[in-house]
Design a protein around this motif. Structure first.
Motif, PDB file in Angstrom:
ATOM      1  N   CYS A  22       3.169  10.292 -44.871  1.00  0.00           N
ATOM      2  CA  CYS A  22       2.573   8.967 -44.610  1.00  0.00           C
ATOM      3  C   CYS A  22       3.643   7.986 -44.153  1.00  0.00           C
ATOM      4  O   CYS A  22       3.379   7.138 -43.290  1.00  0.00           O
ATOM      5  CB  CYS A  22       1.874   8.436 -45.856  1.00  0.00           C
TER       6      CYS A  22
ATOM      7  N   PHE B  38       8.437   9.784 -29.448  1.00  0.00           N
ATOM      8  CA  PHE B  38       8.748   9.736 -30.886  1.00  0.00           C
ATOM      9  C   PHE B  38       8.369  11.060 -31.551  1.00  0.00           C
ATOM     10  O   PHE B  38       9.109  11.575 -32.402  1.00  0.00           O
ATOM     11  CB  PHE B  38       8.013   8.563 -31.551  1.00  0.00           C
TER      12      PHE B  38
ATOM     13  N   ILE C  63       6.286   8.712 -42.396  1.00  0.00           N
ATOM     14  CA  ILE C  63       6.561   9.032 -40.986  1.00  0.00           C
ATOM     15  C   ILE C  63       5.381   8.597 -40.120  1.00  0.00           C
ATOM     16  O   ILE C  63       5.556   8.113 -38.996  1.00  0.00           O
ATOM     17  CB  ILE C  63       6.878  10.538 -40.853  1.00  0.00           C
TER      18      ILE C  63
ATOM     19  N   PHE D 180      -5.429  15.267 -42.377  1.00  0.00           N
ATOM     20  CA  PHE D 180      -5.677  13.921 -41.866  1.00  0.00           C
ATOM     21  C   PHE D 180      -7.094  13.877 -41.303  1.00  0.00           C
ATOM     22  O   PHE D 180      -7.387  14.530 -40.307  1.00  0.00           O
ATOM     23  CB  PHE D 180      -4.666  13.566 -40.774  1.00  0.00           C
TER      24      PHE D 180
ATOM     25  N   ILE E  75      -4.292  20.511 -39.062  1.00  0.00           N
ATOM     26  CA  ILE E  75      -4.054  19.455 -40.049  1.00  0.00           C
ATOM     27  C   ILE E  75      -4.987  18.261 -39.870  1.00  0.00           C
ATOM     28  O   ILE E  75      -4.950  17.323 -40.671  1.00  0.00           O
ATOM     29  CB  ILE E  75      -2.582  18.964 -39.994  1.00  0.00           C
TER      30      ILE E  75
ATOM     31  N   ALA F  64       5.450   6.055 -36.953  1.00  0.00           N
ATOM     32  CA  ALA F  64       4.888   6.422 -35.644  1.00  0.00           C
ATOM     33  C   ALA F  64       3.892   5.367 -35.156  1.00  0.00           C
ATOM     34  O   ALA F  64       3.841   5.059 -33.961  1.00  0.00           O
ATOM     35  CB  ALA F  64       4.226   7.791 -35.737  1.00  0.00           C
TER      36      ALA F  64
ATOM     37  N   GLY G 108       2.922  15.252 -39.044  1.00  0.00           N
ATOM     38  CA  GLY G 108       2.936  16.669 -39.397  1.00  0.00           C
ATOM     39  C   GLY G 108       4.298  17.330 -39.304  1.00  0.00           C
ATOM     40  O   GLY G 108       4.448  18.496 -39.668  1.00  0.00           O
ATOM     41  N   THR G 109       5.306  16.589 -38.819  1.00  0.00           N
ATOM     42  CA  THR G 109       6.669  17.154 -38.790  1.00  0.00           C
ATOM     43  C   THR G 109       7.404  16.903 -40.098  1.00  0.00           C
ATOM     44  O   THR G 109       8.570  17.295 -40.251  1.00  0.00           O
ATOM     45  CB  THR G 109       7.512  16.523 -37.656  1.00  0.00           C
TER      46      THR G 109
ATOM     47  N   VAL H 165      -9.617  11.784 -39.386  1.00  0.00           N
ATOM     48  CA  VAL H 165      -9.650  10.618 -38.501  1.00  0.00           C
ATOM     49  C   VAL H 165     -11.112  10.289 -38.208  1.00  0.00           C
ATOM     50  O   VAL H 165     -11.830  11.092 -37.615  1.00  0.00           O
ATOM     51  CB  VAL H 165      -8.902  10.893 -37.191  1.00  0.00           C
TER      52      VAL H 165
ATOM     53  N   ARG I 285       5.335  25.035 -37.247  1.00  0.00           N
ATOM     54  CA  ARG I 285       4.551  24.001 -37.934  1.00  0.00           C
ATOM     55  C   ARG I 285       3.080  24.197 -37.596  1.00  0.00           C
ATOM     56  O   ARG I 285       2.742  24.731 -36.540  1.00  0.00           O
ATOM     57  CB  ARG I 285       5.031  22.609 -37.515  1.00  0.00           C
TER      58      ARG I 285
ATOM     59  N   VAL J 129      -2.996   8.849 -28.263  1.00  0.00           N
ATOM     60  CA  VAL J 129      -1.942   8.190 -29.046  1.00  0.00           C
ATOM     61  C   VAL J 129      -2.100   8.547 -30.519  1.00  0.00           C
ATOM     62  O   VAL J 129      -1.130   8.901 -31.198  1.00  0.00           O
ATOM     63  CB  VAL J 129      -2.001   6.657 -28.838  1.00  0.00           C
ATOM     64  N   ILE J 130      -3.354   8.502 -30.994  1.00  0.00           N
ATOM     65  CA  ILE J 130      -3.608   8.866 -32.398  1.00  0.00           C
ATOM     66  C   ILE J 130      -3.216  10.327 -32.639  1.00  0.00           C
ATOM     67  O   ILE J 130      -2.574  10.659 -33.649  1.00  0.00           O
ATOM     68  CB  ILE J 130      -5.097   8.630 -32.747  1.00  0.00           C
ATOM     69  N   ASP J 131      -3.556  11.193 -31.686  1.00  0.00           N
ATOM     70  CA  ASP J 131      -3.167  12.607 -31.807  1.00  0.00           C
ATOM     71  C   ASP J 131      -1.661  12.739 -31.998  1.00  0.00           C
ATOM     72  O   ASP J 131      -1.193  13.440 -32.905  1.00  0.00           O
ATOM     73  CB  ASP J 131      -3.577  13.391 -30.538  1.00  0.00           C
ATOM     74  N   ASN J 132      -0.898  12.050 -31.143  1.00  0.00           N
ATOM     75  CA  ASN J 132       0.564  12.170 -31.224  1.00  0.00           C
ATOM     76  C   ASN J 132       1.113  11.584 -32.521  1.00  0.00           C
ATOM     77  O   ASN J 132       2.076  12.105 -33.086  1.00  0.00           O
ATOM     78  CB  ASN J 132       1.217  11.475 -30.021  1.00  0.00           C
TER      79      ASN J 132
ATOM     80  N   ILE K 288      -0.367  11.573 -35.395  1.00  0.00           N
ATOM     81  CA  ILE K 288      -0.624  12.530 -36.485  1.00  0.00           C
ATOM     82  C   ILE K 288       0.259  13.766 -36.327  1.00  0.00           C
ATOM     83  O   ILE K 288       0.792  14.288 -37.314  1.00  0.00           O
ATOM     84  CB  ILE K 288      -2.109  12.886 -36.545  1.00  0.00           C
ATOM     85  N   ARG K 289       0.454  14.211 -35.066  1.00  0.00           N
ATOM     86  CA  ARG K 289       1.409  15.314 -34.845  1.00  0.00           C
ATOM     87  C   ARG K 289       2.765  14.952 -35.453  1.00  0.00           C
ATOM     88  O   ARG K 289       3.430  15.769 -36.085  1.00  0.00           O
ATOM     89  CB  ARG K 289       1.594  15.573 -33.352  1.00  0.00           C
ATOM     90  N   THR K 290       3.162  13.696 -35.245  1.00  0.00           N
ATOM     91  CA  THR K 290       4.459  13.242 -35.742  1.00  0.00           C
ATOM     92  C   THR K 290       4.497  13.291 -37.269  1.00  0.00           C
ATOM     93  O   THR K 290       5.463  13.796 -37.851  1.00  0.00           O
ATOM     94  CB  THR K 290       4.733  11.806 -35.246  1.00  0.00           C
TER      95      THR K 290
END
Lengths: 291, 291
Positions: free
Chosen positions: B223, A95, B225, B139, A287, B229, B126-127, B141, A281, B117-120, B122-124
Motif C-alpha cells: 500500500c 515508475f 508503494i 486489489f 492480483i 505510485a 505488486g512489485t 478495483v 511476480r 494508469v490505474i493498471d500501472n 497496481i502493477r507497481t
C-alpha cells in the motif's frame, strides 16, 4: 443410619476426587493460552511484549478514517500538480519499470553512500500517512561499525537458534541450496543499517498515554515508501524482520519501551557479483479484480 | 460414629457449594477472553474473524529473512542501474519533494481517470516484497457506480454507528469542526475505489494450507508503494480502514474467506476547491536517530 454413616468416607473420597479434577481443569485453562504464546520465553526475554501489537486491541475504539481525530485545525486549499493523460500514462509506466527492477539483495557493498541521500530517503518515508497523523515511527540509522557488529552478533545468535531448533531439516536444506543461513554478513558490510521502530503509543503534553492507532500498518506503509525512495536512488536492501531480536536490539540502541522493532534494512550498493533468486511476480490479472 | 453420621449432610452441603463455586470460576475463565474480543458480535457478524490477523501467531515459526523460504530456485546476477553521487542526491531531493506534496484528500472529483494508469499503479504495488515471496494481496478495483454506492451504504451505516455509539461527544464535536462525519461522499464520486485485501493464507497445489508470513505487514508495504505510485501520477486518495465493514464488503465483492479487507482507497483527481487540514510533519531530527 448405619448405611449412611458407613457411606460417609466414600462420599468424601468421591467428592475430593471431583474437586481435584476441577482444580486441575482450571489450571489447564489458565496455563493454556500462555504456553501457546511463549513457547521459548526462557531463551527470549520480553519476546511476547515486543511481538505483541496493541493495534488490534484498540481498533474497536477507532474511526476508520485516518485523519479524523486530528485536533481542530484550519483547512487550506489543496491543488497538487495535474498532469495531462498522456503524461500520467508515461509517468505510471516509468515508475512501474523502476520499481519492478527492485529486488531483495543480501550481498551489499561496503562502498560509502552519501549521508544526505539517506537523510532524504528517510524524510520521504516520513511523508507517509498514519492513523490520526500520529507519525508513529523512529528510524535508527546505524553507521558505526562497532554497533553494526553488535547488531550482527545479536541477530546471528537468534538466527542460529531459528535454523537449528525452529526450522525443519527440509527447510534448512532448502536454505543451504539457496546459500542462505544464519550468517548475515551484510550486517557488517552495509554502510548503513536502518532499524525501523513502531511507537506502539505516545504521550500527550499532559503526560497522558496517547493511542497510536494502527501503528504497525502505518509504519509498514512508511517502509513501503522508504523502499520506493531507496530504489529511486539505486540503493538496495533486504526487508528483514529479525525474529526475537527486537528486545535486545531495542536495548542496544537505547530505544524506549513503547518502541518495538518492526524491520531491519541494510542499505547500500549491491556487492560486485551480487545474485538474486530467479523469481517471477504475479501478473496484473493474478492480483487484481475489476468491478 | 453418631457424630460423623450426623455431620454427613453438612459434609455434602459444604462440598456441593465448593463444587458449584469451582464450576462457576471455570465458566468465567472460559467466557472472559471471548467477551473481550466480541463486544459487538451481534451487530457485526464475523467481525473478529476479519479483524483478527494470524500474522502474530505464526511469527514464532518464521525466519525473519523474507525470501528465505522460497523454493530452490537458481540465482541470477543482479546489477541495477547505478547513479553518480550528485545524481543520487538530486533524485532523492526530487522524490522527497514529490512525496511531500501528498496529502489525504476526501473531496474527490468524478472526472474520469485513464484505466491504464490505474493498471500501472497496481502493477507497481505488486512489485512490493512479501514474506517468503507469497505476494499475499488482492486489489479489487471498483468502477461500477452501483457497486460503489452499495459500498458507500455499508461504510456509512457502520460509520454512523461509530460516530453515534463508539465515539465520545467531544470527539464528534471535533469532527464536526473538521467537517468530517460518517457521510463519505467520495465513495460515490471517486472514479475508482481500490479495496486492498490481505490473503491471510494461501493454498499449495497439493491443497495444503500455505502460510502467508507477515501478510498484513507485506500488504501494508505494498500500500505504501501504491500511494507513491498514485502521487507520482498526480492522483489523490485517503487511506481508510473502514471499521467493521470488512466482512460485509468481502461478501459484497465475493472475495474468499482467507481474504480480509485491509484498506479502502478512493482514487481520482482532487475536487475543485478541495481542502486539507493545515498539518505539519515531524522533522528529520524528530523521526531519526543516527549512530
Amino acid at each position: 443410619m448405619v448405611l449412611v454413616s458407613s457411606l460417609t468416607p466414600v462420599f468424601v473420597a468421591v467428592l475430593c476426587v471431583v474437586i481435584v479434577f476441577l482444580l486441575k481443569s482450571i489450571q489447564k485453562k489458565e496455563r493454556g493460552p500462555k504456553t501457546d504464546s511463549t513457547p521459548t520465553v526462557k531463551s527470549r526475554p520480553w519476546v511476547d511484549q515486543d511481538l505483541q501489537d496493541d493495534t488490534e486491541i484498540i481498533k474497536e475504539e477507532e474511526d476508520g478514517d485516518w485523519a479524523d481525530s486530528e485536533e481542530d485545525v484550519p483547512h487550506i486549499p489543496y491543488s497538487p500538480r495535474r498532469y495531462a493523460d498522456d503524461v500520467m500514462l508515461r509517468r505510471s509506466q516509468e515508475f512501474y519499470a523502476l520499481m519492478n527492477e527492485r529486488r531483495s539483495v543480501r550481498s551489499i557493498s561496503p562502498e560509502p553512500v552519501p549521508r544526505e541521500v539517506i537523510d532524504n530517503v528517510i524524510r520521504t518515508a516520513g511523508t507517509s500517512p498514519s492513523g490520526a497523523h500520529t507519525e508513529p515511527w523512529t528510524f535508527v540509522v546505524v553507521e558505526d561499525a562497532e554497533t553494526k557488529h553488535k547488531i550482527r552478533e545479536i541477530v546471528e545468535e537468534e538466527e542460529e537458534i531459528n535454523y537449528k531448533q525452529r526450522m525443519g531439516d527440509k527447510w534448512v536444506k532448502d536454505l543451504q541450496r539457496l546459500r542462505t543461513n544464519w550468517v548475515k554478513e551484510y550486517l557488517d558490510t552495509a554502510p548503513y543499517l536502518i532499524l525501523v521502530f513502531k511507537q506502539t503509543f505516545g504521550m500527550h503534553a499532559s503526560g497522558r498515554k496517547k493511542t497510536h492507532y494502527y501503528n504497525e500498518i502505518s509504519v509498514s506503509i512508511a517502509c513501503g515508501i522508504l523502499l520506493a525512495a531507496l530504489q529511486n536512488v539505486g540503493l538496495v536492501t533486504v526487508t528483514s524482520t529479525p525474529l526475537n531480536c527486537g528486545p535486545q536490539l531495542r536495548l542496544l540502541l537505547r530505544r524506549p519501551a513503547n518502541e518495538k522493532l518492526l524491520m531491519l534494512l541494510p542499505v547500500g550498493f549491491p556487492a560486485k557479483g551480487a545474485t538474486v533468486p530467479k523469481l517471477t511476480r504475479k501478473s496484473l490479472d493474478d492480483i487484481t479484480v475489476f468491478i
